[in-house]
Design an enzyme around this catalytic site. Structure first.
Site, PDB file in Angstrom:
ATOM      1  N   SER A   1       0.876  -1.159   0.000  1.00  0.00           N
ATOM      2  CA  SER A   1       0.000   0.000   0.000  1.00  0.00           C
ATOM      3  C   SER A   1       0.921   1.219   0.000  1.00  0.00           C
ATOM      4  CB  SER A   1      -0.927  -0.028   1.214  1.00  0.00           C
ATOM      5  OG  SER A   1      -1.757   1.115   1.243  1.00  0.00           O
TER       6      SER A   1
ATOM      7  N   TYR B   1      -5.230   7.948  -6.649  1.00  0.00           N
ATOM      8  CA  TYR B   1      -4.225   7.053  -6.070  1.00  0.00           C
ATOM      9  C   TYR B   1      -4.620   6.682  -4.642  1.00  0.00           C
ATOM     10  CZ  TYR B   1       0.230   5.527  -4.056  1.00  0.00           C
ATOM     11  OH  TYR B   1       1.210   4.816  -3.412  1.00  0.00           O
TER      12      TYR B   1
ATOM     13  N   LYS C   1      -5.541   3.011  -2.703  1.00  0.00           N
ATOM     14  CA  LYS C   1      -4.787   2.517  -1.547  1.00  0.00           C
ATOM     15  C   LYS C   1      -5.681   2.367  -0.322  1.00  0.00           C
ATOM     16  CE  LYS C   1      -0.906   1.979  -3.629  1.00  0.00           C
ATOM     17  NZ  LYS C   1      -0.444   0.599  -3.910  1.00  0.00           N
TER      18      LYS C   1
END
Length: 295
Positions: free
Chosen positions: A134, A148, A152
């Site tokens: 991660s 993004y 994650k």
């Protein structure tokens, strides 16, 4: 004792650092890449110790086939490192539909499908470990990286739940949360939307300028981080999360501390929205619950 590893995204960055370190230790590695040529040098040096296959993690059918072939080739895989991914920079309205879809397909859906493909083999062999890459961005957020961060934060939730699903089978997970490191993340592993001038004077613009000027700090040593990931595999029980880097520790801690303070400030409001312990509302609640059960 030598172990066997499956690592996705091994042409550069953490995947490459892990692969090189493990091979040097005498472990076996099943490595996936987009371009086989990226592994030619390691293949010549380590021979049968290294098994290589091409894989685009946005292709669900290919994931199933390659993961199965890796388990067949190595006989047993002790650790799966779900590493393939990239960053997408830009404010939400600067990104195209295609960019958003590819980011989600790679970082989130691709990672989910690698885990799903590996689970039957890990169950059958009696357990194993999964390291899910991660980021500190799975716990906090920077401006200009909304998609993004969405991937994650999403993969961390998936791993949290899946770890509970398959814990009884001896399968353990560690979510790895590196801070900024001196990899190619900001280079070939970063895509970007088309900047809109309206964001120049906002935090998005400030972060963009810091990144392009080299002012954004990158304290993390990829080799040391890779070693810490390897060391975590020998910890029992598996650490659920592994923060790597001084910036990761500081920023995650600041974010979580602030979140707890905000939650505590809302305690009275949260508790006030339950059904009353006595009175008609309790009966209504019980009736409603029974209706849901009956349905």
């Amino acid at each position: 004792m030598a172990r066997s590893w499956l690592i996705t995204g091994t042409s550069s960055g953490f995947g490459r650092a892990l692969t090189e370190e493990l091979l040097d230790r005498g472990d076996r590695v099943a490595a996936t890449v987009r371009d086989l040529a990226a592994m030619d040098e390691l293949k010549r040096k380590y021979g049968s110790q290294l098994w290589v296959a091409t894989l685009d993690v946005t292709d669900a059918d290919a994931i199933s086939q390659v993961v199965g072939a890796a388990f067949y080739a190595l006989g047993r895989i002790d650790v799966v490192v779900n590493n393939a991914g990239y960053g997408l920079a830009g404010a939400a309205e600067e990104l195209t539909d295609a960019q958003i879809r590819h980011q989600v397909d790679t970082n989130l859906i691709g990672s989910i499908n690698v885990v799903r493909a590996a689970l039957p083999y890990l169950r059958e062999q009696g357990g194993g470990r999964v390291l899910q890459l991660s980021s500190m961005g799975g716990q906090m957020a920077f401006p200009g990286l909304s998609l993004y961060h969405a991937t994650k934060w999403g993969i961390e939730g998936f791993i949290e739940a899946t770890a509970q699903d398959v814990g009884p089978f001896g399968i353990e997970f560690t979510i790895v949360e590196p801070g900024s490191a001196r990899t190619n993340f900001g280079g070939s592993s970063m895509a970007a939307g088309k900047p809109l001038p309206v964001y120049d004077a906002t935090p998005v613009g400030e972060l963009r300028r810091a990144a392009t000027s080299g002012a954004f700090p990158t304290p993390g040593d990829p080799r040391k981080m890779a070693q810490a990931m390897i060391d975590s595999v020998y910890c029992r029980p598996a650490p659920r999360r592994l923060a790597l880097g001084s910036d990761a520790y500081a920023m995650i801690r600041e974010t979580l501390t602030g979140r707890i303070a905000e939650l505590d400030a809302q305690r009275a409001v949260a508790l006030s929205t339950d059904f009353d312990v006595e009175g008609s509302s309790t009966l209504v609640g019980s009736s409603r619950t029974q209706e849901m059960v009956d349905a």
